[in-house]
Design an enzyme around this catalytic site. Structure first.
Site, PDB file in Angstrom:
ATOM      1  N   SER B  13      -2.664  -5.970  19.748  1.00  0.00           N
ATOM      2  CA  SER B  13      -1.984  -5.075  18.814  1.00  0.00           C
ATOM      3  C   SER B  13      -2.574  -3.666  18.872  1.00  0.00           C
ATOM      4  CB  SER B  13      -2.133  -5.609  17.394  1.00  0.00           C
ATOM      5  OG  SER B  13      -3.496  -5.757  17.073  1.00  0.00           O
ATOM      6  N   GLU B 154     -14.040   0.171  12.629  1.00  0.00           N
ATOM      7  CA  GLU B 154     -13.479   1.433  13.139  1.00  0.00           C
ATOM      8  C   GLU B 154     -14.188   2.655  12.554  1.00  0.00           C
ATOM      9  OE1 GLU B 154      -9.179   1.280  13.304  1.00  0.00           O
ATOM     10  OE2 GLU B 154      -9.362  -0.233  14.874  1.00  0.00           O
TER      11      GLU B 154
END
Lengths: 268, 268
Positions: B13, B154
């Protein structure tokens, strides 16, 4: 052709834009609303301007096909990336959340030091920066991306000590810089407003773009002669491009209602 | 027709699947790889089975158009939602991360109590649950969605005290249930492995599906007579559907390399 009884279209990358629908309904309860949340491609805030603009054009077309008289871009990332493109592509009034938020912030600041928090896309676009400097050329704008706030809200950890620590970590440099107004540049953040106000301290005014944009919608409708003159409560329709269980659950949290009917839409 | 010198296709993804490419390259350095990250629509893990399957079919078609001999579904959410659909739609070997991860976990457990962490989509699908019970009918599988781990990775907060508190909050019920194996059911989580191992304590084995799937790819290639017999290092091509600055930055973190050339692809 849309007329004054036509609905107002509102779109967002996901369900956060329901905070804008809530603010709009409070201010303009007799208007009808059609909402589109692009939950199949959410979030927009980590993506590029060209991708966000392509998605926003498709979202707007979906609303226009349903006869809306105006489009509110409830998403900060989409507002900053694509309002100009939407205005040149489509022929009806289009309003984003950036300008009204910037106006409210300029009105509220004394120190002239304004903080903005939002997604990577919103912060990197410097959209609030540009709008604020148009209105107040000497202002000092300090923007900070806060990518953890959206998942923290979606976990429902609105008043958790972890969320407070994340807020302290993100906001320290804004506090140190002396900001006296903090713009919540993402539709999820109003749910964190009490905690953020507490972390920033008493001297800081919180500007929530959902409230600011509602006032701007009211003025623009009046200016264009498009205000709904009905005296009974309007209808609201909710569409999303993907519908996992959590969307309804978070949607109810945003709207502050117990039942919420959402339809599945095909976009893109 | 693809042959043994054709590349292996890998899709995810987003960019987390690069942890699978890294593990594959370490085990099978002479193979060629084509990677596709659907960064325009990332994440898949909050979306429904039908939406994830639609996206996965488009991703697989992109790789097949580039002549791959096999497709590795590096994303746990896509593996759980759509590997069966991909196998009936396409005629080449397709391998997901769930089966190899389940096998490694069953091999490692003594207590028979196995923990799984992943996205909402992966956990709700009960995919690891089903695979593990096929292999070890009496096993007790406890799964927990951990939606904050991806944004924490992240942010690069791999060893932060906030991340540790989030991990403690998520993992307490797994520890209390006596799990002795923890499956990292999301490609972002290997970067948190040291911290998660520490929070779980010494008695717990961490199973990382990136490593498990590489072993499975090696066996399947040998079985099909498709192993690349070249003795020189293979080529790697990286494609994404959207390319904001952060994608390259996080990509380098996942691959552990300093330069990374990524091309923009149109999918969907």
């Amino acid at each position: 052709m849309p007329n004054s009884s036509s609905p107002i279209g509102v779109f967002d990358s996901g369900i956060g834009g329901l905070s804008v629908v809530k603010a709009l309904t409070e201010r303009l309860p007799n208007e009808n609303y059609i909402y589109l949340g692009d939950t199949a491609r959410v979030p927009y805030g980590t993506k590029t301007k060209s991708t966000i603009t392509r998605f926003s054009i498709q979202d707007t077309r979906f609303l226009l096909d349903r006869g809306v008289k105006m489009v509110v871009v409830a998403c900060n990332s989409a507002s900053s990336a694509s309002v100009d493109a939407l205005r040149s592509e489509f022929d009806i009034p289009i309003i984003g959340v950036i300008e009204p938020g910037a106006q409210a912030a300029v009105k509220a600041t004394n120190s002239g030091v304004i903080g903005v928090i939002g997604t990577e896309a919103t912060v990197n676009s410097q959209c609030y920066h540009r709008e604020i400097l148009k209105l107040k050329p000497g202002a000092n704008v300090i923007a900070k991306p806060c990518p953890l706030f959206v998942p923290l809200v979606e976990e429902g950890w609105l008043n958790d000590s972890i969320t407070r620590q994340v807020a302290e970590k993100y906001l320290t440099e804004l506090k140190d810089a002396g900001v006296d107004v903090l713009i919540l540049g993402c539709t999820h953040y109003p749910l964190l407003a009490p905690l953020l106000a507490d972390v920033m301290g008493k001297g800081t005014t919180i500007v929530d773009s959902a409230s600011s944009v509602s006032a701007a919608v009211e003025s623009l409708l009046a200016e264009k002669g498009l205000s709904n003159t009905s005296t009974s409560p309007g209808r609201r329709e909710f569409h999303v491009t993907d519908l996992p269980a959590k969307v309804s659950q978070i949607g109810r949290m945003f709207l502050g209602i117990d039942d919420l009917e959402i339809e599945l839409a095909e976009v893109g």
